[in-house]
Design an enzyme around this catalytic site. Structure first.
Site, short mmCIF file in Angstrom:
data_model
loop_
_atom_site.label_atom_id
_atom_site.label_comp_id
_atom_site.label_asym_id
_atom_site.label_seq_id
_atom_site.Cartn_x
_atom_site.Cartn_y
_atom_site.Cartn_z
N SER A 13 0.78 -1.12 0.03
CA SER A 13 -0.18 0.10 -0.13
C SER A 13 0.84 1.42 0.04
O SER A 13 2.13 1.05 0.21
CB SER A 13 -0.75 0.16 1.27
N ASP A 14 0.39 2.34 -0.14
CA ASP A 14 1.10 3.56 -0.03
C ASP A 14 0.96 4.05 1.45
O ASP A 14 0.00 3.20 2.14
CB ASP A 14 0.61 4.69 -0.89
N PHE A 15 1.58 5.01 1.79
CA PHE A 15 1.56 5.56 3.31
C PHE A 15 0.49 5.52 4.03
O PHE A 15 -0.39 6.55 3.51
CB PHE A 15 2.59 6.64 3.43
#
Ligand code: BGC
Length: 735
Positions: A280-282
């Site tokens: 996932s992104d942050f």
């Protein structure tokens, strides 16, 4: 995600680290080695508790105090960490791994995107070189610097195609075109991997197409456009061996990518054949609540895992909830095992395990600073784009007895290293002021006025003194810089004009009546329509990095000739955006008349088109020839053209090839880039440049994303920009 970066400290001097042998780039295992890895993974998964499995999917950011994280690693509850940018800190966690039951090595990741210590120009500038080999060298150098502190993965390359310069992150990517973007994507992946880092191709997918250019906003993208425009750089990254892919924050057609099984599992993993891990992104899993597709963090975790997100970056959603979800029967263990398998596969491929087939990974030896600087200088030199040069105002010649350099950016040593680590001493950076002064001939007079109180021209220091200085000159070099705080993540703009009072200063300088060479430092295409009318020359310098101002002085004085070409269209007006050379034809092609496509208050054409860029010499194109003008669907076609340097000094030219399919089942773009080559020619010399196209290079994607090679007639254009007018034709025949 900047907050954690501020926590970085460096207590280790790079030079003091022991050199190690280079095993990189680590080829992807095939055949027996691959089977051996899969068998080892199966055996390992067989030994893991549910808690340990979920731990392998947990990817938090380094946090203070770190004791709870050390304990979590010891219990097998953290398998990877970002922002541990210090060798001593990495070692603490490696010791914790050794104290854990299964001793599964960790991934340590940071955003070493275009800088670790020496800052390179921003990546859009890499694409402006049209020399993928240079991008490969740049990425390798950055990786070699970064790998010394124990980091083994970088969140790069950013390969989102974007036609919208309002979006601040265009500076991290390869521009607007799928073909050029794919070439740079592959080169950057190769380079980082050669330099000893695994890569994360990001952000899958459509993140560069946010509506309104607003960062994080959703995109509406049809399947055919997704495959034609946005997926090619990801396919190229996968083919080049990227170990991981990062999912994007945005929605595509209403569904957040982080919860989008059709995109992550069906397209990325199944159709594109990506068998590494998807992160996932942050905090993106947590943000599924903001998207309104999850009521709580537990549901967010379940949806993301089901979509195919293997790694939970920073949300702690998997860590906190997946065990309960499994126990409650909402998540099958098989889904967890599939994600764990991908994580372990990547760790094996990276060579992190002692028993990796082919031996354990070693850190590559560090590069010496001089060689990193040299590569950074090479990239900067080749990236500058001379978009206008009336009357051969540049290079600065002896005829300019007095040269006035105006603009506080000329005193700046800001190397714009977005994620440049704190703690390391900032590398020495020459200012444009010093670099230019040193390069003028002794007979020439150098004058300087900062004009502004700050490098980005947000307010004046002394406008009239700058005008006075300009009056005394034969040539004015005016350097402007896009406001340094307005490019990058979360920095979308509605106004793409010169920042602050730089436009007002230009008006005053234009009234002086002397030729002006405008130098523009920027992370994105700006709207320079008014500005360019007031000046003789415009040189786009991007944000050029640690060696950039020295390179700039070399180019301004003609020691090195510019050869960059625009990887993104420069619009005339923000109202034209999104604007690209490869748009589809309309029912009413523009003639300038009402009721044809366009605007009543602006031309439909760009100010500077994709692929445009001048040199200090000139080139002519002739003899465009198509080998055998018929090809079958599995055939190839040879195209050649003669390029002559018609000027009086040597120079480089990017020879570009575009095609257009004239009649097909769906409208095809007016032009599409299908080939390019950068060549160097001495004055008066001619070179024959050859391209080979496969029929499959001319495929497009249908409504289901399937490639179609459709028989029919094609125009082919070759020249020095997307406006090339030398034309020929060929045809794909059914058999
Ligand atoms: C960005 C990513 C970056 C991540 C970790 C996010 O905000 O979108 O590109 O890799 O933070 O720093």
């Amino acid at each position: 995600m900047r907050i954690c970066i501020l926590l970085f400290t460096f207590v280790v001097s790079l030079a003091s680290l022991p050199a190690q042998s280079t095993p990189s780039p680590r080829p992807l295992p095939t055949g027996a080695a691959e089977a051996e890895i899969e068998a080892k993974i199966s055996a390992l998964i067989g030994k893991m508790t549910l808690e340990e499995k979920i731990g392998q999917l947990n990817f938090p950011s380094y946090a203070f105090p770190r004791e709870p994280q050390i304990e979590a690693v010891t219990k097998g509850r953290i398998g990877a960490m970002l922002n541990v940018a210090n060798l001593d800190h990495v070692r603490v966690f490696e010791e914790a791994v050794q104290a854990s039951r299964l001793k599964i090595p960790m991934i340590f990741a940071i955003d070493a995107i275009y800088a670790f210590h020496i800052a390179f120009p921003v990546p859009i500038a890499w694409a402006a070189t049209w020399e993928p080999e240079l991008a490969e060298r740049a990425a390798e150098a950055i990786a070699r610097e970064t790998a010394q502190i124990g980091v083994n993965l970088t969140f790069a390359p950013m390969i989102d195609i974007s036609r919208d310069p309002r979006w601040g992150r265009v500076m991290e990517g390869g521009g607007e075109d799928a073909y050029l973007g794919a070439a740079f994507s592959a080169a950057r992946v190769r380079g980082y991997r050669k330099g000893g880092l695994a890569t994360s191709a990001k952000h899958f997918v459509g993140y560069g197409a946010p509506e309104g250019g607003r960062d994080y906003n959703g995109a509406q993208i049809s399947m055919s456009e997704l495959f034609d425009r946005y997926i090619p750089p990801f396919q190229a990254a996968i083919d080049a061996g990227t170990e991981t892919v990062m999912a994007s924050f945005n929605t595509v057609n209403g569904v957040p990518v982080t919860a989008n099984r059709p995109l992550i599992t069906d397209v990325l993993k199944t159709r594109l054949g990506f068998d590494g891990l998807v992160m996932s992104d942050f905090a993106a899993i947590m943000e599924l609540k903001n998207h309104g597709v999850a009521g709580d963090l537990a549901q967010a975790a379940e949806k993301a895992l089901h979509a195919g997100i293997d790694y939970d970056m920073e949300s702690k959603a998997y860590d906190q909830h997946l065990e309960d979800s499994v126990k409650a029967g909402r998540v099958p263990v098989a889904e967890i095992d599939a994600a764990v398998r991908r994580v372990l596969r990547v760790k094996y491929r990276m060579g992190l395990f002692e028993d990796t087939p082919g031996g354990q990974r070693k850190r590559p030896p560090p590069l010496d600073e001089a060689s990193v600087r040299k590569t950074a200088r090479d990239v900067a030199r080749e990236s500058f784009v001379l978009v206008k040069n009336n009357g051969a105002t540049l290079p600065i010649g002896p005829q300019s007895g007095t040269v006035a350099l105006i603009g506080a950016a000329a005193l700046s040593v800001n190397d714009h290293s977005w994620y440049g680590p704190a703690g390391l001493e900032k590398p020495r950076t020459e200012t444009l002021h010093d670099a230019l002064k040193a390069r003028l001939e002794s007979k020439q007079t150098f004058l300087f006025a900062p004009a502004f109180a700050d490098a980005c021209g947000l307010s004046f220091e002394d406008k009239s003194k700058a005008v006075e200085t300009a009056r005394a000159a034969d040539l004015i070099v005016f350097i402007v810089s896009e406001d340094c705080a307005v490019s990058g993540e979360g920095a979308s703009r509605v106004d793409l004009g010169l920042s602050g009072v730089q436009g007002e200063m230009l008006d005053a300088l234009a009234e002086v009546g002397k030729p002006i060479a405008l130098v523009v430092e920027t992370g994105r295409p700006l709207v320079l329509t008014d500005a360019s009318e007031k000046v003789a020359s415009v040189l786009i310098a991007w944000h050029p990095g640690t060696e950039g101002r020295t390179a700039l002085a070399e180019v301004l004085t003609g020691e090195f000739a510019p050869s960059g070409k625009l990887p993104m269209t420069f619009p005339r007006s923000v109202g034209q955006i999104p604007l690209s050379y490869n748009e589809l034809p309309t029912s009413r092609p523009s003639t300038g008349d009402r009721y044809t496509t366009g605007y009543v208050d602006e031309k439909p054409t760009p100010l500077y088109p994709f692929g445009h860029g001048l040199s200090y010499t000139s080139f002519s194109y002739s003899g465009l020839a198509v080998g055998k003008p018929l090809l079958t669907r599995d055939g190839t076609i040879d195209i050649r053209v003669d390029v002559t340097n018609t000027g009086s000094r040597s120079g480089q030219e990017v020879v570009q090839l575009y095609t257009r399919q004239l009649v097909a089942a769906r409208s095809r773009p007016l032009r599409e880039l299908k080939g390019f080559q950068k060549i160097k020619l001495a004055p008066g010399k001619k070179k024959t440049v050859r391209f080979t196209l496969k029929a499959s290079d001319l495929a497009y994607h249908d409504d289901t994303g399937e490639p179609v090679i459709e028989p029919g007639k094609f125009d082919v254009f070759v020249g020095g920009s997307s406006a090339a007018d030398l034309k020929s034709e060929f045809r794909i025949v059914a058999e």
